[in-house]
Scaffold this active site. Sequence first.
Site, PDB file in Angstrom:
ATOM      1  N   LYS A 182       0.833  -1.208   0.000  1.00  0.00           N
ATOM      2  CA  LYS A 182       0.000   0.000   0.000  1.00  0.00           C
ATOM      3  C   LYS A 182       0.871   1.264   0.000  1.00  0.00           C
ATOM      4  CE  LYS A 182      -3.765  -2.534   0.954  1.00  0.00           C
ATOM      5  NZ  LYS A 182      -4.614  -3.116  -0.069  1.00  0.00           N
TER       6      LYS A 182
HETATM    7  C1  PLP Z   1      -5.529  -4.165   0.656  1.00  0.00           C
HETATM    8  C2  PLP Z   1      -6.988  -4.121   0.542  1.00  0.00           C
HETATM    9  C3  PLP Z   1      -7.826  -4.448   1.636  1.00  0.00           C
HETATM   10  C4  PLP Z   1      -7.342  -4.860   3.003  1.00  0.00           C
HETATM   11  O1  PLP Z   1      -6.303  -5.702   3.021  1.00  0.00           O
HETATM   12  P1  PLP Z   1      -5.564  -6.223   4.349  1.00  0.00           P
HETATM   13  O2  PLP Z   1      -4.544  -7.133   3.759  1.00  0.00           O
HETATM   14  O3  PLP Z   1      -6.583  -6.922   5.172  1.00  0.00           O
HETATM   15  O4  PLP Z   1      -4.979  -5.058   5.067  1.00  0.00           O
HETATM   16  C5  PLP Z   1      -9.189  -4.330   1.443  1.00  0.00           C
HETATM   17  N1  PLP Z   1      -9.713  -3.929   0.270  1.00  0.00           N
HETATM   18  C6  PLP Z   1      -8.942  -3.608  -0.785  1.00  0.00           C
HETATM   19  C7  PLP Z   1      -9.590  -3.135  -2.037  1.00  0.00           C
HETATM   20  C8  PLP Z   1      -7.558  -3.714  -0.693  1.00  0.00           C
HETATM   21  O5  PLP Z   1      -6.787  -3.418  -1.750  1.00  0.00           O
END
Ligand code: PLP
Length: 370
Positions: A182
């Site tokens: 992210k």
């Molecule tokens: C990364 C992401 C999440 C959450 O991911 P975690 O691995 O649980 O932190 C949720 N929705 C989207 C669209 C994502 O890209």
Amino acid sequence: MNDIPLARPDITQHEIDAVVEVLQTPNLSLGPKMAEFERRFAEYCGTRHAVAVSSGTAALHLLIRGYGIGPGDEVITTPFSFVASANCALFEGAKVVFADVDPETWNIDPARIEAAITERTKAIIPVDVFGQIADLDPILELARSRGIRVIEDSCEALGARYKGQRAGSIADAGVFGFYPNKQITTGEGGMIVTSDEDAARLACSHRNQGRDTNGGWLAHPRLGYNYRLSDINCALGLAQLERAEEILAGRKRVAEMYLKRLADEPRLHRQRIIEDVDVSWFVFVVRLADDYGPEDRDRMLTQLRDRGIGCSNYFAPIHLQPFYANEFGYREGDFPATEALAARTMALPFHTQLTESDVDRICTELQRLL
Ligand SMILES: *Cc1c(COP(=O)(O)O)cnc(C)c1O
């Protein structure tokens, strides 16, 4: 030649120092770094509250739970997303209702949402796909008149703006994830943002075994979880947040290198960014022209990887995941816009350390395969 990874966190000495500093204190969880990370994060997004949790998935789950959504209720979301944006409703026994995407913007289509609403609809979860905030005004208009909650899945859109407002701050609540791919990372982690005090208070209780802020350690007035984020992670998050503008600018610079390099390439299409959105670059995804099929795409991904270039299909439709297909009977053809898109998308290497020559090498290989 060196391998080029698909994603890579942007960690400097600033982050390393911040983590080490926490390790020299006795407060490794529920300490001052969590409170500070939450305060700064809420400030950044422009919401009254922020609640740090163990993942973006946990953030989604706690909002569904906090809104009391469960068996007999329906939650509308997009099948073109990461699986967690639909799973969160299943965790509480609610039904997931998919609404297909707009083939140009790749985000949930408000007209499809309207067609999917029933008297059992309790929430809509628009996803800010690849850093572009969903077209929220028409969605909020549909929801507000019917008492439906809107949860922004902004896990991919930290810092993006919609009509000047930051991702996560526009609907009833928003969620972020801090996995290492992210825009900012805490290793693992997530955040709920909202200006609804009751929702924030419930989320704080549910993440911490159902405890109340002023209650005892062994007092559990409600069923909760351990979805806490440690102070070590929060210190990392704070240090990353302090560098957010720098990181986002670095990502934008790399995106512009790709856009310039591929400007005259008719065989690759891009996500259309709507006028109301300032995108926050999460990934660089291209969509192959319709003449190419999923087998072509998959072969190209393998060949790029063989040449040391990290890449991936992105996303795979949620409704066609084996669990969804087996459990709910979804089949190919159910959401044609999502399927046509997901069969042809390719995520190319994308992170702040990429150079002009990396981008040139990636694009040259890709064009040769095309
Ligand atoms: C990364 C992401 C999440 C959450 O991911 P975690 O691995 O649980 O932190 C949720 N929705 C989207 C669209 C994502 O890209």
